[in-house]
Each structure stands twice: as structure tokens, then as C-alpha cells.
Scaffold this active site. Structure first.
Site, PDB file in Angstrom:
ATOM      1  N   ARG A 234       0.851  -1.194   0.000  1.00  0.00           N
ATOM      2  CA  ARG A 234       0.000   0.000   0.000  1.00  0.00           C
ATOM      3  C   ARG A 234       0.886   1.243   0.000  1.00  0.00           C
ATOM      4  O   ARG A 234       1.357   1.698   1.041  1.00  0.00           O
ATOM      5  CB  ARG A 234      -0.937   0.013   1.212  1.00  0.00           C
ATOM      6  CG  ARG A 234      -1.926   1.185   1.185  1.00  0.00           C
ATOM      7  CD  ARG A 234      -2.933   1.087   2.319  1.00  0.00           C
ATOM      8  NE  ARG A 234      -2.346   1.336   3.623  1.00  0.00           N
ATOM      9  CZ  ARG A 234      -2.973   1.150   4.792  1.00  0.00           C
ATOM     10  NH1 ARG A 234      -4.191   0.649   4.795  1.00  0.00           N
ATOM     11  NH2 ARG A 234      -2.377   1.403   5.933  1.00  0.00           N
ATOM     12  N   SER A 303     -12.693  -3.104   0.636  1.00  0.00           N
ATOM     13  CA  SER A 303     -12.862  -2.520   1.966  1.00  0.00           C
ATOM     14  C   SER A 303     -14.333  -2.226   2.228  1.00  0.00           C
ATOM     15  O   SER A 303     -15.071  -1.820   1.325  1.00  0.00           O
ATOM     16  CB  SER A 303     -12.072  -1.215   2.076  1.00  0.00           C
ATOM     17  OG  SER A 303     -10.696  -1.441   2.033  1.00  0.00           O
ATOM     18  N   LYS A 332      -4.048   5.841   8.277  1.00  0.00           N
ATOM     19  CA  LYS A 332      -4.691   6.532   7.165  1.00  0.00           C
ATOM     20  C   LYS A 332      -5.938   7.228   7.683  1.00  0.00           C
ATOM     21  O   LYS A 332      -6.472   6.882   8.746  1.00  0.00           O
ATOM     22  CB  LYS A 332      -5.058   5.557   6.041  1.00  0.00           C
ATOM     23  CG  LYS A 332      -6.048   4.490   6.426  1.00  0.00           C
ATOM     24  CD  LYS A 332      -6.350   3.539   5.282  1.00  0.00           C
ATOM     25  CE  LYS A 332      -7.106   4.200   4.169  1.00  0.00           C
ATOM     26  NZ  LYS A 332      -7.597   3.237   3.153  1.00  0.00           N
TER      27      LYS A 332
END
Length: 420
Positions: A234, A303, A332
Site C-alpha cells: 500500500r 474494503s 490513514k
């Protein structure tokens, strides 16, 4: 504590509030909610230091946050017409719109309408009660609408067997999101930004216990050397000059190690270099070329952050569904609030065994046992490994804990009987 301030004309809902809020406390789904009766014509919902004003009189032009229309007389407007109205009006919530095929609930979401559909709607009173209770329990509007329909259907199917006294649990009770993949979307006249897509390749649940998510190819390489069989790259910055090179590197390393390596977001690079899989967020369902990802044979992880997003993700038949974030996290910026273990357990139950599930968000070694006991297929971690003094020891410690005897069962409080 949340507070529901209700007008007297909603007094017939009293019995449903008692049942819904008792079930919410039984499953530990939020802070207690106090119900107050007042002379105000509208509903007031106070939760988490904010106030929501709701009215069931959508013709009113007041300052209500939500204007709910749930009573219908023929002739009924077309779904396409109502979809356009909701897309233009952030306050308008449509419940139980009759169509020739069934009933549709709609709400506004970032300039468009979102909707769920079911063949049987259930009665209005329990639907209203759950809608208000779920908002007071701090569920977002999309989840409150979805739960309200599931609860009304639960009551419709089995009101004499105690279903009215329990939280909706089973997938069969929930409505289905209207997406391009819904078999009746076209016949209903629903217009989707997504495209229909075939089911994605299956992931291997046997390799899915530990799921480190890291931000560099170097870390992916280290993890594979430590024996990790599932990981994700990521990289948040799409302008990172080494992005393509790192993607190529981790895909090659994963293939050599026969591990499941997912690429977060960058689906074009994942297709180009034949990655094992790609992980996307909900917003990517409307922008990524899902058909190209599926046709390339890549796995897809999605997600989710609540009931509606879980059900929407399931419509696209992904390789796994990620559930989060479970605990507060700083890795995040999150679009939702921490879900907690109790909601996680119910989400996992809702999904069942149709898709592997990944719990993510703020999970460290001290929390891993409790998360694992909810029955998820995998536990995603970030800082618990990358910031550990001894990453290999941290990986080994996780693997020792993430062991499940067969058969696999989620740990849930015993629930009352309800409709199947």
C-alpha cells in the site's frame, strides 16, 4: 449516551423501540439510548455531540437533516424519477417505494442516489423504529436504512416467534443493494455508475491468517523471507517515482514465494504485471475497470465499513471482504468510526462463509485474540510488525495466536430466535 426525542404521534412505535434498544445493548452495539417524548413535530436525535433533525413529513421545507417519505398512494412515481430526485436532494430519504417487482429504499450519497431492494418490505412501524434507533446508536444513514428494512422484514416473517425482540442477524433478511450486478436493476430502471462483472477468482483461506499491510517493496520482501504467505503493498502517494518498479518487484517476489501479494489501488499496474490480487476501496467500484481485473484472473479484496457497504461488496463477488476499521488507527484517514468487536462479530456472521473476511484497523498482538475469536478469516496488521523491535518475533507471535481448530465458529452472544 444517545437521546431520541420523539413527537407524540409516534407513540405506537414505543414497543419496537424497547425491543430494538434492548437487543442493541444485548449485542453491545453502542451507548445506551434514552427515549424522550415531546410536543415537537419532528424527531430529534442527539448522538456523539451532534444533533440530527428528522421529519416524516417530506413536504415540509424546514431545516430537517433528513426528510423521510415512507407512505405511498398510487399512482407511484417511477424508480428512475425518484432516483433523480434523491440525487439532487441530500435531505430526502425514500423508504418502501413500491414498484412492480418489489420495494426500494433510497438515500443521497455524494451527489448520487444509493438504494436497496427487496421483494417484501415488511410493516412501516418497526421499519421507522429501527431507522431512528440505528441513527441514535450512531450508525450512518445508509446502515440505518438497511437495518430498518431488515428489521421490518424480520418482523414480517416471524413476529410470533420472537423475531421482533432481536437484532437482524441473517443475510436472508437484509435487502440487496441496487448495483449493476443486481439481476433486476435493468428491469427496475435503476441507473448505475458501476458495470456488471462476473465473480472474481477465489483466494486461498488456508494462507489468510496473518495479513501484513506495508508501504514498500523492501518490506514485502522481508515479510516473505519471514514466512508470511499473505501481504499487501500500500503506497499512498501515486506520484512516487519508484511506484511501478516496486509493484513489479513485489509481484515477482510473491510469485517466487508462492504467496498471496495484493496491490492496493493501482489496479492498472497489477493487471499489467499479473499480480495475484488487487485491493480496492468502496469508491473504486465506480471508477476501476472491474471487468478488466476479473478477466485478468486477479483476486479482488474490497474494503467495507458497515452493513450497506458489506452487502454492496458482496454483489460483486470479491475474493475477500475487509471489515474495518476495528480500533482507532493513525495509518490513514478513515471515512468511518471504529467498529469495535461486537459489530465486527455481527458483520462476520452476516457474511457467513461465502467470502473470506479480513479484520483491519488498529490491531496489535494484544488485540489479535479477541479479533480472531469473532471468526474472521484473517487479521490485517501494519505497525504491529513494521514498528516492532523484532519483526520476525512479532510475525511468529501472531502466527502462534492465529490458529483455529475445526470446525470454525464465530464467538457471539446467544441470540433469540428469528426468521431465516
Amino acid at each position: 449516551m444517545g437521546t431520541l426525542t420523539l413527537p407524540e404521534y409516534l407513540a405506537p412505535l414505543r414497543r419496537y423501540f424497547n425491543a430494538v434498544l434492548a437487543s442493541a445493548q444485548h449485542y453491545q452495539l453502542g451507548a445506551p439510548v434514552e427515549v424522550v417524548w415531546a410536543t415537537s413535530p419532528d424527531v430529534g436525535i442527539d448522538v456523539d455531540h451532534r444533533r440530527i433533525r428528522l421529519t416524516f413529513h417530506p413536504e415540509d421545507s424546514g431545516a430537517a437533516d433528513y426528510r423521510v417519505q415512507d407512505q405511498w398512494l398510487p399512482p407511484y412515481p417511477s424508480l428512475r424519477e425518484v432516483q433523480q430526485q434523491v440525487a439532487q436532494d441530500p435531505s430526502l430519504v425514500i423508504c418502501g417505494l413500491p414498484t412492480a417487482l418489489g420495494y426500494v429504499d433510497l438515500w443521497h450519497h455524494h451527489g448520487e442516489a444509493r438504494a436497496v431492494f427487496c421483494g417484501q418490505a415488511g410493516p412501516e412501524a418497526p421499519q421507522r423504529a429501527m431507522l431512528l434507533a440505528a441513527l441514535a446508536l450512531d450508525y450512518p444513514l445508509e446502515d440505518a436504512v438497511t437495518l430498518a428494512r431488515a428489521y421490518a422484514r424480520c418482523y414480517l416473517h416471524d413476529k410470533d416467534e420472537g423475531c421482533v425482540d432481536c437484532w437482524p442477524l441473517e443475510r436472508a433478511l437484509f435487502p440487496r443493494p441496487l448495483t449493476a450486478n443486481h439481476p433486476q436493476a435493468e428491469a427496475l430502471g435503476w441507473v448505475s455508475r458501476e458495470v456488471a462483472v462476473a465473480p472474481f477468482a477465489k483466494a486461498d483461506p488456508a494462507q489468510m491468517a496473518l495479513y501484513p499491510v506495508v508501504d514498500s517493496a523492501a518490506w514485502v520482501g522481508r515479510l516473505l523471507e519471514m514466512g508470511v504467505t499473505l501481504t499487501q503493498l500500500r503506497i499512498k502517494d501515486p506520484t512516487e517515482p519508484t511506484l511501478a518498479a516496486q509493484v513489479r518487484q513485489v509481484i515477482a517476489a510473491g510469485a517466487q514465494a508462492k504467496a498471496q501479494v495484493y496491490i492496493n489501488d493501482y489496479w492498472q499496474l497489477a493487471i499489467e504485471h499479473r499480480a495475484y490480487g488487487v485491493h480496492l476501496g468502496q469508491e473504486d467500484l465506480e471508477t476501476a475497470d472491474l471487468a478488466a481485473i476479473q478477466q485478468a484472473g486477479l483476486r479482488l479484496g474490497l474494503s467495507t465499513h458497515g452493513y450497506y457497504e458489506i452487502l454492496r461488496a458482496a454483489e460483486f463477488h470479491p475474493s475477500y471482504i475487509a471489515l474495518g476499521h476495528i480500533y482507532p488507527t493513525t495509518t490513514k484517514q478513515m471515512p468511518s468510526k471504529p467498529q469495535g468487536l461486537s459489530r465486527l462479530a455481527l458483520y462476520r456472521r452476516l457474511i457467513g462463509r461465502e467470502f473470506p473476511t479480513v479484520a483491519i484497523g488498529g490491531i496489535d498482538l494484544s488485540r489479535a485474540d479477541a479479533v480472531w475469536q469473532t471468526g474472521v478469516s484473517s487479521v490485517a496488521v501494519v505497525r504491529a510488525i513494521t514498528q516492532a523491535e523484532d519483526p520476525q518475533a512479532a510475525v511468529d507471535a501472531f502466527y502462534r495466536r492465529l490458529v483455529r481448530p475445526e470446525p470454525q465458529h464465530a464467538v457471539l452472544p446467544k441470540e433469540p430466535a428469528h426468521a431465516q
